[in-house]
Design a protein around this motif. Structure first.
Motif, PDB file in Angstrom:
ATOM      1  N   ARG A  46     -13.526   5.531   9.743  1.00 41.52           N
ATOM      2  CA  ARG A  46     -13.509   4.347   8.641  1.00 41.52           C
ATOM      3  C   ARG A  46     -12.662   4.579   7.530  1.00 41.52           C
ATOM      4  O   ARG A  46     -11.952   3.703   7.103  1.00 41.52           O
ATOM      5  CB  ARG A  46     -15.087   4.210   7.964  1.00 41.52           C
ATOM      6  CG  ARG A  46     -15.057   2.923   7.499  1.00 41.52           C
ATOM      7  CD  ARG A  46     -16.538   2.550   6.825  1.00 41.52           C
ATOM      8  NE  ARG A  46     -17.642   2.645   7.926  1.00 41.52           N
ATOM      9  CZ  ARG A  46     -18.449   3.794   7.806  1.00 41.52           C
ATOM     10  NH1 ARG A  46     -18.693   4.357   6.653  1.00 41.52           N
ATOM     11  NH2 ARG A  46     -19.308   3.814   8.615  1.00 41.52           N
ATOM     12  N   SER A  90      -8.997   4.291   8.739  1.00 41.89           N
ATOM     13  CA  SER A  90      -8.673   2.764   9.323  1.00 41.89           C
ATOM     14  C   SER A  90      -8.780   1.696   8.160  1.00 41.89           C
ATOM     15  O   SER A  90      -8.465   0.633   8.598  1.00 41.89           O
ATOM     16  CB  SER A  90      -9.767   2.643  10.423  1.00 41.89           C
ATOM     17  OG  SER A  90     -10.953   2.490  10.111  1.00 41.89           O
ATOM     18  N   LYS A  99      -5.091   2.142   1.871  1.00 41.74           N
ATOM     19  CA  LYS A  99      -4.601   3.472   1.984  1.00 41.74           C
ATOM     20  C   LYS A  99      -4.467   4.458   0.833  1.00 41.74           C
ATOM     21  O   LYS A  99      -4.244   5.710   0.941  1.00 41.74           O
ATOM     22  CB  LYS A  99      -3.344   3.350   2.913  1.00 41.74           C
ATOM     23  CG  LYS A  99      -3.146   2.467   4.123  1.00 41.74           C
ATOM     24  CD  LYS A  99      -3.705   3.259   5.102  1.00 41.74           C
ATOM     25  CE  LYS A  99      -3.609   2.409   6.413  1.00 41.74           C
ATOM     26  NZ  LYS A  99      -4.281   3.203   7.388  1.00 41.74           N
TER      27      LYS A  99
END
Length: 109
Positions: A52, A55, A59
């Motif tokens: 998790r 993804s 970021k």
């Protein structure tokens, strides 16, 4: 109340939780069949959290320490060493000592 902090890597801090730490710490005190179940569940939770984490859309939260430029390999190895034990720690000690020796020889030339 006194707080104790565990030595955890950046990844452990981001992927782990108090609950998974509690589960992992309780494993040795459980009956054998429960040990297996709780250990696998805790590791599965960590894997799920890690997937998790990498993804996610945001970021910027990911592995901030990894994006920090490291100009001194000895500094990086020393930091990594603080999370190791046993044979891994001994191996890193040898690498650090060898690199330090090379730096000394380089300075002498």
């Amino acid at each position: 109340m006194e707080q104790h902090f565990l030595s955890q890597t950046a990844l452990d801090q981001m992927a782990g939780s108090d609950t998974t730490q509690l589960l992992k710490a309780s494993v040795p005190y459980l009956p054998p069949k429960a040990q297996q179940l709780f250990a696998v569940y805790a590791k599965t939770q960590e894997l799920s959290n890690t997937l998790r984490l990498f993804s996610s859309v945001n970021k910027e939260q990911q592995m901030c320490a990894a994006s920090t430029p490291c100009n001194d390999p000895l500094e990086a190895l020393d930091d990594i060493r603080s999370f190791c034990y046993g044979e891994s720690k001994n191996c890193l000690d040898q690498i650090i000592n060898t690199l330090a020796l090379f730096q000394i020889l380089k300075l002498m030339n």
